[in-house]
Each structure stands twice: as structure tokens, then as C-alpha cells.
Write a protein that holds these residues in place. Structure first.
Motif, PDB file in Angstrom:
ATOM      1  N   ASN A 248     101.713 -21.554 113.999  1.00 48.29           N
ATOM      2  CA  ASN A 248     102.831 -22.314 113.421  1.00 48.29           C
ATOM      3  C   ASN A 248     102.794 -22.317 111.901  1.00 48.29           C
ATOM      4  O   ASN A 248     103.812 -22.533 111.255  1.00 48.29           O
ATOM      5  N   ALA A 249     101.595 -22.083 111.336  1.00 50.36           N
ATOM      6  CA  ALA A 249     101.485 -22.037 109.870  1.00 50.36           C
ATOM      7  C   ALA A 249     101.739 -20.622 109.344  1.00 50.36           C
ATOM      8  O   ALA A 249     101.514 -20.343 108.167  1.00 50.36           O
ATOM      9  N   GLY A 250     102.172 -19.720 110.224  1.00 56.04           N
ATOM     10  CA  GLY A 250     102.580 -18.390 109.757  1.00 56.04           C
ATOM     11  C   GLY A 250     101.568 -17.276 109.948  1.00 56.04           C
ATOM     12  O   GLY A 250     101.773 -16.171 109.433  1.00 56.04           O
ATOM     13  N   ALA A 251     100.467 -17.539 110.677  1.00 53.09           N
ATOM     14  CA  ALA A 251      99.494 -16.452 110.900  1.00 53.09           C
ATOM     15  C   ALA A 251     100.168 -15.309 111.665  1.00 53.09           C
ATOM     16  O   ALA A 251     101.066 -15.541 112.479  1.00 53.09           O
ATOM     17  N   PHE A 252      99.725 -14.071 111.404  1.00 56.87           N
ATOM     18  CA  PHE A 252     100.230 -12.930 112.182  1.00 56.87           C
ATOM     19  C   PHE A 252      99.920 -13.139 113.661  1.00 56.87           C
ATOM     20  O   PHE A 252     100.706 -12.791 114.534  1.00 56.87           O
ATOM     21  N   GLY A 253      98.742 -13.706 113.929  1.00 53.31           N
ATOM     22  CA  GLY A 253      98.349 -13.960 115.312  1.00 53.31           C
ATOM     23  C   GLY A 253      97.045 -14.737 115.321  1.00 53.31           C
ATOM     24  O   GLY A 253      96.357 -14.823 114.294  1.00 53.31           O
TER      25      GLY A 253
END
Ligand code: MEV
Length: 299
Positions: A248-253
Motif C-alpha cells: 500500500n506504500a507503493g512497493a513493487f511487491g
């Protein structure tokens, strides 16, 4: 003279558990290191955060086994480590390999790196009952490695954040979880075998994605891998909560790394600070680290 060697921990980008059944996996050395200083002495002493002992297979099992393997030389050994113990980051392989390497140099024993990796694997098997050679191999040679082929792959040019649930770190945890997956596989082979095969296929796809530097797709597949580890029963609510916070904080995965059942998750990201804050807010202990090509080295 004192010899200090350090060896790295590791994360799995893909493939834990399936690797036990011969499926391919991708393991990566990370820049969290265990340092071992060795000095000739007239008795064996081993000092770490948990105390000072002689040869002691309860308190310092890996270092004691490494001293024994190399011939029980009288030596004073000091251990310091960045790697949380028993949490899926290869702490036992790092301490074993760094000890073997430092004694090897200090006493001029002349073993090469391949021999150190092989001895390290034997020690992990002796102490844990079962272990794949992945952790000791990656800790010895560093880099990003496809298992079992040992092919060296491109090092990702993005960051990684590790989130530790601080739960479930017991010495026999990996063996217990490997057994648990084996039982599920025996009970439902027609359902579990395809899951294990699919987990193996991530490493094959991952190799070309690493070459293309396609971190978005790598992350997407890490998410799928996490779901399948959950399906195998090695997930926990805490692990998933950190994984979702990172995504949710924008990590690729983001996914579990290692055996699961607690321990650590890992997120692939080019905004490590944002991802780290989100993991922390979800209750995880955060380590921002990076991939490293450096295996065991003399410091
Ligand atoms: C543990 O770090 C990884 C497992 O695949 C076990 C192993 O490969 O030895 C669960």
C-alpha cells in the motif's frame, strides 16, 4: 594477530519451500553481515551478545561446530552481527561461514571458498537436521543466485526493505515448517504439487525480468509468490499485515522471505523510506538494506 571475516545474510526473491523439492529459486545476498574475529589463544572462548562460553553446542552451536570441523584449534572468537537470529535472513549460515573463513585464514589452513561453503552446509545439516545448501552458498559467494543451478543473475538496481515480525524465531522452526508443508503435500498431492511447481516457475520468469530490470513485474510476481506461500500454510497474520502495508506504500511487491511462520517479509521498492515507515506503522521492525555482490570477505 587477529583475523576478522564477515559474511552476508540473504533473502529469497522467489522459491522458498519449493526449492526443497528441487524447484528453482532465486536467493540474494543482502548487506547485513555477521563479523567474526579470531585470535590464537590457549583456550577456546566464544563471545557474543548472549554471553561468553567455551565450545558450547547449546549457546553457540554454529561457531562450536565450525571450530570442531576445522580441528578444534584453541582460539578466541568474537561475534557481532547485523542479522536478526532465526528470522529467515540466513543468520546461521552467515555466522558459520564467517567463522570457517576467519579460522581458515588465521591458522593458514588453505581451504578454498567452495570447501568452506560445503563445510558450512554440513554444519547446518548437523545442527538443524535438514538444510538446503542455499544459505551457506549465498553467504560464501554473495550476489543473486539461481538455485539449484548456481547461476549468477543480475543484481537488482532497486532497494529492499525487510520487515521483521519479531515472532516465531525458534531454532527448529524451519525444520517444523518444512515438515508441515511435506504433510500437506502428502495429504493433497493433486492440489499442493501444482502450487509447488508454480512457485518454481517464478525463478525462471524472474531471471529474464531481472535482465530487463523490470522491477514492477518482479514485484507483481513476488505478490503472487506470497499468496502461494500463504496457501501452503506458512503465512501468519503479522507477516501479511507487513506485506500489505509495504504494497500500500507503493512497493513493487512484497512477500515472506525464508521459512515463514513469523520471521521476516521483504519488499522490493525504489522508495525505501516510505515503505519502511508503513511497515513500522504496521508493527514491524524495519531494516533498510541493499543487495550485495560481496560474499564472505576478510575485513
Ligand atoms: C528457509 O530459509 C528456506 C526453506 O526453503 C528451507 C530450505 O530451503 O532449507 C523453507
Amino acid at each position: 594477530m587477529t583475523t576478522t571475516c564477515s559474511a552476508p545474510g540473504k533473502i529469497y526473491l522467489f522459491g522458498e519451500h519449493a526449492v526443497v523439492y528441487g524447484e528453482p529459486a532465486i536467493a540474494c545476498a543482502v548487506d547485513l553481515r555477521t563479523r567474526i574475529s579470531v585470535e590464537k589463544s590457549d583456550a577456546i572462548t566464544i563471545s557474543s551478545d548472549i554471553g561468553t562460553t567455551g565450545l558450547d553446542f547449546d549457546i553457540h552451536p554454529y561457531v562450536s561446530a565450525a571450530i570442531k570441523k576445522l580441528g578444534c584449534m584453541e582460539t578466541s572468537i568474537k561475534i557481532t552481527s547485523d542479522i536478526p537470529m532465526g528470522s529467515g535472513l540466513g543468520s546461521s549460515a552467515a555466522v558459520t561461514i564467517a567463522t570457517l573463513a576467519a579460522i581458515n585464514i588465521e591458522f593458514g589452513l588453505g581451504h578454498d571458498s567452495a570447501e568452506l561453503a560445503r563445510m558450512g552446509h554440513e554444519i547446518e545439516k548437523e545442527i538443524q537436521g535438514a538444510a538446503s545448501p542455499t544459505d551457506t552458498y549465498v553467504s560464501t559467494f554473495g550476489g543473486v543466485v539461481e538455485i539449484p543451478s548456481r547461476k549468477r543473475l543480475e543484481i537488482p538496481g532497486c532497494g529492499i526493505v525487510v520487515g521483521n515480525t519479531n515472532k516465531g524465531a525458534t531454532p527448529k522452526k524451519t525444520a517444523r515448517l518444512v515438515k508441515q508443508v511435506a504433510t500437506l503435500k502428502e495429504d493433497y498431492p493433486e492440489i499442493v504439487n501444482p502450487i509447488i511447481k508454480t512457485i518454481g516457475s517464478f525463478a525462471v520468469k524472474g531471471e529474464s525480468l531481472l535482465q530487463k530490470k523490470d522491477y514492477c513485474s518482479l514485484g507483481e510476481l513476488m505478490n503472487v509468490n506470497h499468496g502461494l506461500l500463504d496457501a501452503l500454510g506458512v503465512g501468519t497474520a503479522e507477516l501479511s499485515s507487513l506485506v500489505y502495508a509495504a504494497r500500500n506504500a507503493g512497493a513493487f511487491g512484497a512477500k515472506i522471505t525464508g521459512a515463514g511462520g513469523g520471521g521476516c517479509m521483504v519488499a522490493l521498492t525504489d522508495s525505501p523510506d516510505e515503505v519502511a515507515s508503513a511497515i513500522e506503522a504496521a508493527g514491524g521492525k524495519v531494516i533498510i538494506t541493499k543487495f550485495t555482490s560481496k560474499g564472505v570477505i576478510r575485513e
